[in-house]
Design an enzyme around this catalytic site. Structure first.
Site, mmCIF file in Angstrom:
data_model
loop_
_atom_site.group_PDB
_atom_site.id
_atom_site.type_symbol
_atom_site.label_atom_id
_atom_site.label_comp_id
_atom_site.label_asym_id
_atom_site.label_seq_id
_atom_site.Cartn_x
_atom_site.Cartn_y
_atom_site.Cartn_z
ATOM 1 N N TYR A 86 0.841 -1.203 0.000
ATOM 2 C CA TYR A 86 0.000 0.000 0.000
ATOM 3 C C TYR A 86 0.879 1.258 0.000
ATOM 4 O O TYR A 86 0.754 2.128 -0.866
ATOM 5 C CB TYR A 86 -0.936 0.005 1.214
ATOM 6 C CG TYR A 86 -1.585 1.342 1.433
ATOM 7 C CD1 TYR A 86 -2.522 1.825 0.531
ATOM 8 C CD2 TYR A 86 -1.243 2.150 2.521
ATOM 9 C CE1 TYR A 86 -3.101 3.084 0.701
ATOM 10 C CE2 TYR A 86 -1.814 3.395 2.702
ATOM 11 C CZ TYR A 86 -2.736 3.859 1.789
ATOM 12 O OH TYR A 86 -3.301 5.099 1.954
ATOM 13 N N LEU B 271 -9.674 2.435 13.514
ATOM 14 C CA LEU B 271 -9.859 2.373 14.967
ATOM 15 C C LEU B 271 -11.099 3.121 15.458
ATOM 16 O O LEU B 271 -11.937 2.539 16.160
ATOM 17 C CB LEU B 271 -8.601 2.921 15.667
ATOM 18 C CG LEU B 271 -8.682 2.916 17.192
ATOM 19 C CD1 LEU B 271 -8.747 1.489 17.728
ATOM 20 C CD2 LEU B 271 -7.500 3.657 17.807
HETATM 21 N N1 UFG Z 1 -6.152 -0.612 15.921
HETATM 22 C C1 UFG Z 1 -6.502 -1.462 16.945
HETATM 23 N N2 UFG Z 1 -7.638 -2.194 16.800
HETATM 24 C C2 UFG Z 1 -8.428 -2.126 15.701
HETATM 25 C C3 UFG Z 1 -8.072 -1.251 14.665
HETATM 26 C C4 UFG Z 1 -6.900 -0.509 14.795
HETATM 27 O O1 UFG Z 1 -5.809 -1.562 17.944
HETATM 28 O O2 UFG Z 1 -9.448 -2.846 15.652
HETATM 29 C C5 UFG Z 1 -4.930 0.195 16.061
HETATM 30 C C6 UFG Z 1 -3.920 -0.065 14.964
HETATM 31 O O3 UFG Z 1 -3.090 -1.133 15.320
HETATM 32 C C7 UFG Z 1 -3.201 1.282 14.892
HETATM 33 C C8 UFG Z 1 -4.267 2.294 15.294
HETATM 34 O O4 UFG Z 1 -5.290 1.544 15.934
HETATM 35 O O5 UFG Z 1 -2.192 1.311 15.854
HETATM 36 C C9 UFG Z 1 -4.872 3.003 14.107
HETATM 37 O O6 UFG Z 1 -5.262 2.018 13.162
HETATM 38 P P1 UFG Z 1 -6.133 2.365 11.881
HETATM 39 O O7 UFG Z 1 -6.378 1.074 11.166
HETATM 40 O O8 UFG Z 1 -7.293 3.192 12.263
HETATM 41 O O9 UFG Z 1 -5.181 3.294 11.033
HETATM 42 P P2 UFG Z 1 -3.689 3.022 10.530
HETATM 43 O O10 UFG Z 1 -2.803 3.867 11.370
HETATM 44 O O11 UFG Z 1 -3.356 1.593 10.450
HETATM 45 O O12 UFG Z 1 -3.802 3.469 9.020
HETATM 46 C C10 UFG Z 1 -3.989 4.783 8.617
HETATM 47 C C11 UFG Z 1 -4.719 4.776 7.295
HETATM 48 C C12 UFG Z 1 -3.904 4.074 6.263
HETATM 49 C C13 UFG Z 1 -2.551 4.703 6.206
HETATM 50 C C14 UFG Z 1 -1.907 4.761 7.545
HETATM 51 C C15 UFG Z 1 -0.656 5.525 7.469
HETATM 52 O O13 UFG Z 1 -5.959 4.148 7.419
HETATM 53 O O14 UFG Z 1 -4.550 4.183 5.024
HETATM 54 O O15 UFG Z 1 -2.759 5.390 8.467
HETATM 55 O O16 UFG Z 1 0.103 5.220 8.546
HETATM 56 F F1 UFG Z 1 -1.725 3.991 5.416
#
Ligand code: UFG
Length: 347
Positions: free
Chosen positions: A163, A212
């Site tokens: 990605y 999240l």
């Molecule tokens: N998390 C949990 N439980 C869940 C979902 C998420 O603990 O059910 C945690 C993840 O591990 C992470 C944080 O919450 O630490 C945020 O997770 P998200 O999935 O909400 O977002 P991300 O940081 O993984 O991803 C976002 C965007 C992506 C992008 C990324 C860049 O959604 O498209 O930021 O770092 F690539």
């Protein structure tokens, strides 16, 4: 201050700049998705003519609150050619990409096809039609595991999943398209987009939901049993991952200013977009408890592959060069807007 007051403030502060972008015809690719639909709303409110191009693979037709809607797929070069011959676009914003880090590791073909090959189709249609202003939705995932924090624009780019790599490839392709075809672009590297339309007309809708804040709110509503925290053994104060959450309207505001920048300076640039404040997963859940006044059952799970411990933006460049002034920097407000719309059954 209401959302409309905030808009007004920005108009009066940047009259000259906003003057450059009034009444433009903007193509919003992926305008039926979460960020795209909020962007369409803001463009309409600032009196632009909007054309949405979307295949509705992940977006919703009813999230497009106005403008023209063209159903179509970036993979189909013929329909892109028809689109560009039907309108004279002043600028293009591109929100139509796949965004799930975990899925991109399992199905890299899907990400390179859509996020890279389809984006190339779009860029080529622009070059053919002589449309020279492009706003690209990039991501903090281009940086990979941070070497220092907060992360500024110069931070090394070492994406650790397809990605992030797909987005970084396009950023580099855009530099070549500028040199060769004078296609001017602004790459906006989003940190964690969150929240919803303060007027309550739009919300975050992903299926399946992986982000999240909406998942935490679904747990608060009782729509899911609990929220699983992906790992509490990270090198952070409470052991859970830290992210920089940015309100969807502030993100869209930066796109308007980026358009303005392109029309004014006719030069390409890249900006990190975040609030420069990190919140851990546990802090997000605690704030969501306060906002919703509900209990939110928590399950501690394993780490999720590809999650850096801490992603926080240094967004000084956007503030200085774009005159970007985020309005909703308080995480409580971001979650409150998400909660208000999450509870509406008709959205
Ligand atoms: N998390 C949990 N439980 C869940 C979902 C998420 O603990 O059910 C945690 C993840 O591990 C992470 C944080 O919450 O630490 C945020 O997770 P998200 O999935 O909400 O977002 P991300 O940081 O993984 O991803 C976002 C965007 C992506 C992008 C990324 C860049 O959604 O498209 O930021 O770092 F690539």
């Amino acid at each position: 201050m209401t959302y409309f007051d905030a808009q007004y403030t920005i108009h009066t502060e940047y009259t000259t700049l906003i003057g450059n972008i009034s009444m433009k015809t903007i193509l919003v690719v992926g305008g039926a998705g979460y960020i795209g639909s909020h962007m369409v709303k803001m463009l309409l409110e600032t009196e632009h003519h909007v054309v949405v191009f979307d295949n509705l693979s992940t977006g919703y037709r009813d999230a497009v609150l106005g403008g023209d809607f063209v159903f179509g797929d970036l993979a189909d070069r013929a329909s892109l050619a028809r689109l560009f011959s039907g309108y004279q676009f002043d600028g293009v914003m591109h929100f139509a990409s796949f965004i799930q880090v975990g899925e991109s590791i399992i199905q890299p073909d899907k990400y390179y096809q859509n996020n890279v090959a389809c984006t190339l189709n779009l860029l080529d249609a622009m070059v053919t039609a002589n449309v020279n202003h492009f706003i690209f939705s990039s991501t903090a995932a281009i940086f990979g595991e941070p070497q220092y924090t907060p992360i500024d624009e110069q931070h090394p780019k070492n994406p650790i999943n397809p990605y992030g790599l797909s987005k970084w490839m396009i950023e580099q392709i855009l530099a070549d398209y500028d040199r060769a075809y004078q296609l001017k672009s602004v790459c906006l590297r989003y940190f964690n987009a969150a929240g919803a339309d303060p007027m309550g007309q739009l919300r975050e809708r992903h299926n399946p939901e992986t982000h999240l804040i909406p998942l935490v709110l679904q747990a608060a509503k009782g729509q899911r049993e609990n929220i699983t925290i992906f790992g509490q053994d990270y090198d952070t104060p409470d052991g859970t991952c830290i992210r920089d959450y940015i309100h969807i309207n502030d993100l869209c505001q930066a796109h308007l200013l980026a358009l303005d920048y392109l029309f004014t300076y006719q030069s390409s640039a890249s900006f990190n977009l975040g609030n420069s404040a990190g919140f851990s997963v546990k802090q997000v859940i605690d704030i969501a408890k306060q906002v919703t006044a509900k209990s939110i059952p928590v399950h501690i799970g394993a780490r999720r592959e590809g999650d850096p411990a801490r992603l926080v933006a240094d967004a000084k460049l956007a503030r200085n060069q774009l005159n970007w002034q985020p309005q909703y920097t308080d995480l409580k407000t971001i979650i409150a807007h998400a909660w208000a719309t999450e509870q509406q059954v008709n959205l």
